[in-house]
Write an enzyme that holds these catalytic residues in place. Structure first.
Site, mmCIF file in Angstrom:
data_model
loop_
_atom_site.group_PDB
_atom_site.id
_atom_site.type_symbol
_atom_site.label_atom_id
_atom_site.label_comp_id
_atom_site.label_asym_id
_atom_site.label_seq_id
_atom_site.Cartn_x
_atom_site.Cartn_y
_atom_site.Cartn_z
ATOM 1 N N TYR A 1 5.003 9.674 -8.213
ATOM 2 C CA TYR A 1 4.260 9.000 -7.137
ATOM 3 C C TYR A 1 4.351 7.477 -7.299
ATOM 4 C CZ TYR A 1 0.333 7.972 -3.986
ATOM 5 O OH TYR A 1 -0.447 7.491 -2.968
ATOM 6 N N LYS B 1 6.136 4.746 -4.721
ATOM 7 C CA LYS B 1 5.415 3.644 -4.063
ATOM 8 C C LYS B 1 5.974 2.282 -4.499
ATOM 9 C CE LYS B 1 2.614 6.247 -1.672
ATOM 10 N NZ LYS B 1 2.727 6.339 -0.200
ATOM 11 N N SER C 1 0.614 2.062 -2.112
ATOM 12 C CA SER C 1 -0.547 2.410 -2.938
ATOM 13 C C SER C 1 -0.678 1.396 -4.058
ATOM 14 C CB SER C 1 -0.323 3.801 -3.540
ATOM 15 O OG SER C 1 -1.254 4.064 -4.567
HETATM 16 P P1 NAP Z 1 -3.620 13.314 2.876
HETATM 17 O O1 NAP Z 1 -5.081 13.370 3.069
HETATM 18 O O2 NAP Z 1 -2.985 14.306 1.968
HETATM 19 O O3 NAP Z 1 -2.862 13.329 4.273
HETATM 20 C C1 NAP Z 1 -1.454 13.152 4.279
HETATM 21 C C2 NAP Z 1 -0.890 13.496 5.632
HETATM 22 O O4 NAP Z 1 0.549 13.358 5.535
HETATM 23 C C3 NAP Z 1 -1.193 14.936 6.027
HETATM 24 O O5 NAP Z 1 -1.448 15.012 7.398
HETATM 25 C C4 NAP Z 1 0.109 15.640 5.658
HETATM 26 O O6 NAP Z 1 0.363 16.807 6.409
HETATM 27 C C5 NAP Z 1 1.137 14.577 5.975
HETATM 28 N N1 NAP Z 1 2.366 14.897 5.268
HETATM 29 C C6 NAP Z 1 2.517 15.093 3.929
HETATM 30 N N2 NAP Z 1 3.757 15.504 3.660
HETATM 31 C C7 NAP Z 1 4.408 15.548 4.850
HETATM 32 C C8 NAP Z 1 5.718 15.932 5.240
HETATM 33 N N3 NAP Z 1 6.619 16.375 4.344
HETATM 34 N N4 NAP Z 1 6.064 15.865 6.547
HETATM 35 C C9 NAP Z 1 5.171 15.460 7.457
HETATM 36 N N5 NAP Z 1 3.892 15.111 7.171
HETATM 37 C C10 NAP Z 1 3.528 15.166 5.877
HETATM 38 O O7 NAP Z 1 -3.218 11.881 2.286
HETATM 39 P P2 NAP Z 1 -3.902 10.435 2.498
HETATM 40 O O8 NAP Z 1 -4.788 10.192 1.351
HETATM 41 O O9 NAP Z 1 -4.391 10.259 3.881
HETATM 42 O O10 NAP Z 1 -2.581 9.560 2.246
HETATM 43 C C11 NAP Z 1 -1.901 8.874 3.293
HETATM 44 C C12 NAP Z 1 -1.011 7.834 2.641
HETATM 45 O O11 NAP Z 1 -1.818 6.946 1.882
HETATM 46 C C13 NAP Z 1 0.005 8.438 1.670
HETATM 47 O O12 NAP Z 1 1.233 7.755 1.787
HETATM 48 C C14 NAP Z 1 -0.625 8.175 0.322
HETATM 49 O O13 NAP Z 1 0.339 8.089 -0.692
HETATM 50 C C15 NAP Z 1 -1.315 6.850 0.574
HETATM 51 N N6 NAP Z 1 -2.426 6.562 -0.334
HETATM 52 C C16 NAP Z 1 -3.469 7.416 -0.497
HETATM 53 C C17 NAP Z 1 -4.486 7.102 -1.387
HETATM 54 C C18 NAP Z 1 -5.679 8.023 -1.624
HETATM 55 O O14 NAP Z 1 -6.395 7.836 -2.614
HETATM 56 N N7 NAP Z 1 -5.953 8.977 -0.751
HETATM 57 C C19 NAP Z 1 -4.448 5.902 -2.102
HETATM 58 C C20 NAP Z 1 -3.372 5.049 -1.914
HETATM 59 C C21 NAP Z 1 -2.376 5.385 -1.028
HETATM 60 P P3 NAP Z 1 0.077 18.278 5.763
HETATM 61 O O15 NAP Z 1 -1.330 18.257 5.277
HETATM 62 O O16 NAP Z 1 0.313 19.183 6.905
HETATM 63 O O17 NAP Z 1 1.069 18.413 4.654
#
Ligand code: NAP
Length: 248
Positions: A153, A157, A140
């Site tokens: 967080y 990261k 991130s």
């Molecule tokens: P999201 O919409 O919350 O989706 C995250 C996914 O990871 C969900 O399917 C969730 O499953 C799964 N997950 C979370 N905890 C888990 C666990 N303990 N075991 C197995 N699966 C798990 O998040 P996203 O925004 O797509 O984020 C994906 C990645 O991108 C993350 O690493 C996040 O830090 C990174 N990121 C996101 C953003 C942003 O703004 N969205 C920005 C920069 C980086 P459940 O829902 O069933 O828990």
């Protein structure tokens, strides 16, 4: 010069995508399947995985990656894989002075420790087979910027980027490339939870020269680039997907 047929770009390749149930992981599974991969989607909620299987025909594994033993068993059970996307992550927003040990630990365990465990199992299998491979860690912009309320967080990261560089160093001689992608705010369930307040998102948007947040498919395309032979000499980088936020 080789012309790449995007529909068959990943034909014959098996890709493991963690956190595949929602957001960036979900978009990545769709994209990789469109480009010919066999995808194993690993996530926590079984209902999300069932829907994804219906939509794409991917294979699925339901596991809570916060459990180190279960994470290792799940990663081992899906070998051999050729490519890995360590995408699962969570963000619990707390002021630094009130960040709890429990929240810090679960954030580290999912965002950082699980990425290590899953990559260890994939890389051991790649090395045993002598095939090389590519690993993408979804980090991130928070690895580089100290956003308020994001202490655990940001730390997780920053650690993931540091581990990415070590993996690039140690796994590179085996033909395994490891890179990180660093998105800014991405319009996923996580992004909407953290940035839905206009008072918070407005100043953030104002710092992005492209004047918008990221769509999940834009991160998925960057991940696909780093997985593919298009990036065959790219190893150990933290690739920003931030619309220019850090350029200015
Ligand atoms: P999201 O919409 O919350 O989706 C995250 C996914 O990871 C969900 O399917 C969730 O499953 C799964 N997950 C979370 N905890 C888990 C666990 N303990 N075991 C197995 N699966 C798990 O998040 P996203 O925004 O797509 O984020 C994906 C990645 O991108 C993350 O690493 C996040 O830090 C990174 N990121 C996101 C953003 C942003 O703004 N969205 C920005 C920069 C980086 P459940 O829902 O069933 O828990």
């Amino acid at each position: 010069m080789t012309t790449i047929d995007r529909n068959r770009e990943f034909a014959g390749k098996t890709v493991l995508v963690t956190g595949a149930g929602k957001g960036i992981g979900h978009a990545t599974v769709h994209l990789l399947i469109e480009r010919g991969a066999r995808v194993i989607a690993l996530s926590r909620s079984a209902a999300d995985l069932d829907a994804l299987k219906q939509e794409t025909g991917c294979e699925t594994v339901a596991v809570d990656l916060a459990d180190a033993h279960a994470a290792r068993e799940a990663a081992r059970s899906v070998q051999p894989v050729d490519l890995l996307v360590n995408n699962a992550g969570l963000a619990e927003l707390q002021p630094f002075l009130e960040t709890t040990v429990e929240s810090f630990d679960v954030t580290m365990n999912v965002n950082l420790r699980a990425a290590m465990i899953v990559a260890q199992e994939c890389a051991k299998s790649m090395i045993a087979r002598g095939v090389g491979g590519s690993i993408v860690n979804v980090s991130s912009l928070s690895a580089n910027v100290g956003f308020a309320l994001h202490a655990a967080y940001c730390a997780s990261k920053g650690g993931l980027d540091a581990m990415t560089r070590v993996m690039a160093t140690e796994l590179g001689p085996h033909g395994i490339r490891t890179n990180a992608v660093l998105p800014t705010v991405t319009m996923t369930p996580m992004g909407e939870r953290a940035w839905s307040d206009p008072a918070k998102s407005g100043p953030m948007l104002a710092r992005i020269p492209l004047d918008r947040f990221v769509q999940p498919v834009e991160v998925a395309r960057t991940i696909a680039y780093l997985l593919s032979d298009d990036s065959s000499m790219v190893n150990g980088v933290s690739l920003l997907v931030d619309g220019g936020f850090q350029a200015c």
